[in-house]
Write a protein that holds these residues in place. Sequence first.
Motif, short mmCIF file in Angstrom:
data_model
loop_
_atom_site.label_atom_id
_atom_site.label_comp_id
_atom_site.label_asym_id
_atom_site.label_seq_id
_atom_site.Cartn_x
_atom_site.Cartn_y
_atom_site.Cartn_z
N ALA A 266 -3.18 -13.12 31.05
CA ALA A 266 -3.39 -12.84 29.63
C ALA A 266 -2.73 -11.52 29.23
CB ALA A 266 -4.88 -12.81 29.31
N LEU A 267 -2.80 -10.54 30.11
CA LEU A 267 -2.13 -9.27 29.84
C LEU A 267 -0.62 -9.44 29.85
CD1 LEU A 267 -4.29 -6.66 31.77
CD2 LEU A 267 -3.64 -6.52 29.37
N GLY A 268 -0.13 -10.28 30.73
CA GLY A 268 1.30 -10.56 30.77
C GLY A 268 1.79 -11.17 29.48
N VAL A 269 1.03 -12.11 28.94
CA VAL A 269 1.40 -12.76 27.67
C VAL A 269 1.42 -11.73 26.55
CG1 VAL A 269 0.69 -14.45 25.94
CG2 VAL A 269 0.54 -15.02 28.38
N GLU A 270 0.40 -10.87 26.52
CA GLU A 270 0.35 -9.87 25.44
C GLU A 270 1.47 -8.85 25.56
OE1 GLU A 270 -0.84 -8.57 21.86
OE2 GLU A 270 -1.47 -10.37 22.94
N TRP A 271 1.89 -8.54 26.77
CA TRP A 271 3.04 -7.65 26.96
C TRP A 271 4.30 -8.25 26.34
CZ3 TRP A 271 4.53 -2.90 28.78
CH2 TRP A 271 5.88 -2.74 29.12
N LEU A 272 4.51 -9.53 26.55
CA LEU A 272 5.70 -10.18 25.99
C LEU A 272 5.65 -10.20 24.47
CD1 LEU A 272 6.33 -13.14 28.48
CD2 LEU A 272 7.40 -10.88 28.41
N ARG A 273 4.46 -10.39 23.89
CA ARG A 273 4.31 -10.33 22.44
C ARG A 273 4.63 -8.93 21.93
NH1 ARG A 273 1.32 -13.79 19.44
NH2 ARG A 273 0.16 -12.13 18.40
N PHE A 274 4.17 -7.94 22.65
CA PHE A 274 4.39 -6.55 22.29
C PHE A 274 5.89 -6.21 22.29
CE2 PHE A 274 5.02 -2.37 24.48
CZ PHE A 274 4.74 -1.53 23.40
N VAL A 275 6.60 -6.61 23.31
CA VAL A 275 8.04 -6.35 23.41
C VAL A 275 8.80 -7.05 22.29
CG1 VAL A 275 10.09 -6.75 24.85
CG2 VAL A 275 7.97 -5.92 25.90
N GLU B 191 2.94 3.26 25.82
CA GLU B 191 2.46 2.85 24.49
C GLU B 191 1.51 1.66 24.59
OE1 GLU B 191 4.01 1.15 20.21
OE2 GLU B 191 5.48 1.97 21.63
N PHE B 192 1.85 0.71 25.46
CA PHE B 192 1.00 -0.48 25.62
C PHE B 192 -0.39 -0.06 26.10
CE2 PHE B 192 -0.72 -4.16 27.80
CZ PHE B 192 -0.39 -5.21 26.96
N GLU B 193 -0.44 0.84 27.06
CA GLU B 193 -1.73 1.29 27.59
C GLU B 193 -2.54 2.04 26.54
OE1 GLU B 193 -0.08 1.77 32.20
OE2 GLU B 193 -0.42 3.54 30.94
N GLY B 194 -1.85 2.72 25.63
CA GLY B 194 -2.55 3.37 24.54
C GLY B 194 -3.12 2.38 23.56
N ARG B 195 -2.44 1.26 23.42
CA ARG B 195 -2.89 0.23 22.50
C ARG B 195 -4.04 -0.58 23.08
NH1 ARG B 195 1.59 -3.60 19.81
NH2 ARG B 195 2.21 -1.56 19.03
N PHE B 196 -4.03 -0.75 24.39
CA PHE B 196 -5.07 -1.53 25.07
C PHE B 196 -5.73 -0.65 26.13
CE2 PHE B 196 -2.10 -4.76 23.57
CZ PHE B 196 -2.96 -5.63 22.93
N PRO B 197 -6.70 0.17 25.73
CA PRO B 197 -7.42 1.02 26.69
C PRO B 197 -8.02 0.16 27.81
CG PRO B 197 -7.95 1.66 24.45
CD PRO B 197 -7.19 0.36 24.36
N GLY B 198 -7.82 0.59 29.02
CA GLY B 198 -8.32 -0.19 30.16
C GLY B 198 -7.24 -1.03 30.80
N ALA B 199 -6.10 -1.20 30.12
CA ALA B 199 -4.98 -1.93 30.70
C ALA B 199 -4.07 -0.95 31.42
CB ALA B 199 -4.20 -2.66 29.61
N LYS B 200 -3.52 -1.37 32.55
CA LYS B 200 -2.64 -0.52 33.35
C LYS B 200 -1.40 -1.31 33.73
CE LYS B 200 -1.29 2.99 35.84
NZ LYS B 200 -0.84 4.26 35.20
N VAL B 201 -0.23 -0.79 33.32
CA VAL B 201 1.03 -1.45 33.63
C VAL B 201 1.59 -0.88 34.93
CG1 VAL B 201 3.37 -1.96 32.83
CG2 VAL B 201 1.51 -1.69 31.17
N LYS B 202 1.91 -1.75 35.86
CA LYS B 202 2.56 -1.35 37.10
C LYS B 202 3.96 -1.95 37.12
CE LYS B 202 2.22 -1.57 42.16
NZ LYS B 202 1.43 -2.09 43.32
N LEU B 203 4.98 -1.10 37.15
CA LEU B 203 6.36 -1.58 37.16
C LEU B 203 6.80 -1.89 38.58
CD1 LEU B 203 7.96 0.89 34.59
CD2 LEU B 203 6.98 -1.37 34.18
N VAL B 204 7.51 -3.00 38.73
CA VAL B 204 7.96 -3.46 40.04
C VAL B 204 9.44 -3.77 39.98
CG1 VAL B 204 7.68 -5.21 41.84
CG2 VAL B 204 5.70 -4.51 40.48
#
Length: 437
Positions: free
Chosen positions: A339-348, A58-71
């Motif tokens: 910056a993407l990390g911060v926006e991820w936390l806002r999204f969650v 969902e996050f990637e759909g909201r921010f085209p060009g962003a890619k989440v890699k889970l670790v």
Amino acid sequence: MGAAAVAVSLTLTGCFTQGNDTKSSDDKPANLTGEFEVVSFYPEGSPDYKRLEGLAKEFEGRFPGAKVKLVFGGGQDVPKIQARWRAGNPPEVNYGFFGRMAGNPDGMKYVEAGQVQSLSDAMGKNLTGFDKPWKDAVLPAVRTIVTSTDGTYYAAPEAVTTIQFFYNKKVFQQLGLSAPKTLPELFEAADKVKASGVAPFAVTGTFAPYLQLYLDYLLMRRSGTQNMLDVIAGKKDFASLPGAAEAVADLHKMVSSGYFIDGFKSTDFTAAQLAFFQGKAAMILMGSWLIGEMKESIPADFEVGTFAFPTVPGASGDQTGVYGGVNVQTVAKQSKNPALGVEWLRFVAEKSNQEAFVSATGNISAYEGVAAPKGFEAQAEMLKQANAFAPSYLGILSEPAEVKDAYGQAVVKLFFGQADAPATVQSINDGLKKARG
């Protein structure tokens, strides 16, 4: 184990879908592109990992060009994440690396070294679903846990855990008992339960911190949490602490009265929890993760209730405090895309995501206006008080082994019948003094 990570394993894939809403906040940042890493407590293929995969999509759909890699960064892989921070190549979104709650030096050192991204600017912007700044949506009891002493926000809260009693409603109803509110009422209930042939309390004897929970709460009620934190820090002597001897005597009474389930000394935490849900014990003192953690093992007709650790009439300690914890997430300043990390936390943190999280996991949200899971309404209400939280296990799990053992092993010996109350008081007192040099 639930005590180490409050995230609960349930099937959560797709639980956080928000339809066509693509607005992340009232101040949506632009041009957020690139790959960034999000640490998971659970490995690939696990239910929690699948939950994160749904969020990532969902996050990637909201921010085209962003890619989440889970670790994976839980359990045996925690040192690998720590090593990456030391090497200057950390993941963007991490658990921990900030430890305000119990004054954790391992948490604060990363802030002091300038390695943790400040969230204060983002916290000042409105959060979707709350119609108020992100920081104001955080429960009052949680706010000080995610800020430094100067008020800078360095972490975002995830799940909240609280420690309380769970009880078997059917057993209580059959015996004409109601949830105890005071320590004498707890002892009275335990006596009646024991007389009926059921063990009053289930507990594990193989994990010292779970045994310690009983004395932690008795000391909170008798002496106050701050006094005990001062003792652990070496600022006060345990033996001279008002109420300490009485608290230890209370626990000794529980042990010597045979309130704890037979065989607890060699019973691990899962078996102890299972014994409770099998009706072999009427009560268990445990974290709010219990229901989610044991979901698949709870009989369909089992009726579970909760109550706060009882008060001690006439005692001078804290009668309304609650032990608990908050899983905090930080953004590494030295990561490639903070910056993407911060926006991820806002999204969650968005309200609809928080509501879905609570519904799916049974965890208490760290945010105001998000209904608590059934049975935890009272605990969530307490978190509206700024000073409600006390660190679980008195924060001692982050202390050196000598400090942990001086307190924890003395409690174990008391539970195992190897020491009486006066000997336990002296052991804790002398052990902590020696550990602190």
